[in-house]
Scaffold this active site. Structure first.
Site, mmCIF file in Angstrom:
data_model
loop_
_atom_site.group_PDB
_atom_site.id
_atom_site.type_symbol
_atom_site.label_atom_id
_atom_site.label_comp_id
_atom_site.label_asym_id
_atom_site.label_seq_id
_atom_site.Cartn_x
_atom_site.Cartn_y
_atom_site.Cartn_z
ATOM 1 N N ASP A 5 79.670 122.463 24.841
ATOM 2 C CA ASP A 5 79.479 122.891 26.230
ATOM 3 C C ASP A 5 78.077 122.271 26.905
ATOM 4 O OD1 ASP A 5 81.399 124.924 26.608
ATOM 5 O OD2 ASP A 5 80.391 126.003 24.964
ATOM 6 N N ASP A 54 89.517 129.226 24.775
ATOM 7 C CA ASP A 54 88.101 129.150 24.848
ATOM 8 C C ASP A 54 87.517 130.292 25.141
ATOM 9 O OD1 ASP A 54 85.328 128.249 24.962
ATOM 10 O OD2 ASP A 54 85.664 126.600 26.243
#
Length: 247
Positions: free
Chosen positions: A45, A201
């Site tokens: 991320d 996710d």
């Protein structure tokens, strides 16, 4: 969404540990631990504190991504999935292409784009730089919004967010299952786009992994569940695979 078929999944899901939840002080060892446990993807991320408008949502830059790549052996075929929750993501294409080498996939947020033409241009720039390209949609974004981009063939993955991006440990949102079914149905109706992968996710655990897999998820991103599993990361990976294979 009731009209969308709820058929059994056609593909065995893969596991993608979210490095946001690992011990950053020993990143190289954590990467090896993930790969040794059977992970085929690593979810990275990239938050810049601007797109998510929080000074706490600030994570990795190109140098850390390069270090993660270097922690992978040359023989590892793991994909480095870069989830780019950043303002003006086009600025990062060249740097991330250099950092990931042949392993990178650049996944940009649909909501960061002004329109379809802008998204298509970014996806074209990403693939021209030598990376694969994906697109991520927030919980409030309809799956139909990205059909035009998928039809170009430039993006080979959709990251369906089941939580608001930014922080781990959130509860899985049921709307993600609806979108997975819708996108699987779209993919089934477009033979030339059958290689598009669906990734779920956020909030993934053994229970939600099974449901997401049934809905069409090809890749399961998990952070908290894996890195804080009481019996260790390997057992966490095994639990996700076992849960998703129940059909």
């Amino acid at each position: 969404d009731a009209a969308v078929p709820d058929a059994a999944p056609k593909r065995k899901p893969k596991i993608s540990p979210s490095l946001l939840a690992c011990d950053w002080s020993v990143m190289g060892a954590e990467v090896r631990r993930c790969l040794d446990a059977g992970a085929t993807h690593l979810h990275i991320d990239i938050f810049d504190g601007v797109f998510l408008d929080s000074p706490l949502a600030f994570t990795f830059g190109p140098k850390m991504v390069e270090a993660i790549r270097e922690a992978c052996d040359a023989a590892d075929d793991a994909v480095l999935d870069l989830h780019m929750c950043v303002d003006r993501p086009g600025r990062y294409v060249a740097a991330m292409a250099a950092a990931t080498g042949s392993k990178g996939r650049f996944i940009f947020q649909w909501e960061a784009m002004g329109n379809l033409a802008e998204a298509v241009q970014l996806a074209s720039d990403v693939t021209a730089a030598g990376m694969r390209c994906g697109v991520s949609i927030n919980p409030e974004t309809d799956s139909e919004a990205i059909h035009g981009l998928l039809e170009t063939g430039l993006a080979d993955m959709v990251d369906v967010l089941a939580v608001r991006p930014g922080f781990g440990g959130q509860t899985f949102q049921e709307s993600a299952l609806v979108k997975l079914r819708q996108l699987r149905h779209w993919r089934d109706g477009h033979a030339s786009r059958s290689s598009v992968q669906l990734l779920v996710d956020g909030g993934v655990n053994a229970e939600t992994a099974a449901r997401a897999s049934d809905a069409g998820a090809d890749i399961l991103v998990a952070g908290t569940f894996l890195f804080r599993h009481p019996q260790g990361l390997q057992r966490g990976v095994d639990d996700l695979l076992s849960a998703s294979a129940h059909k």
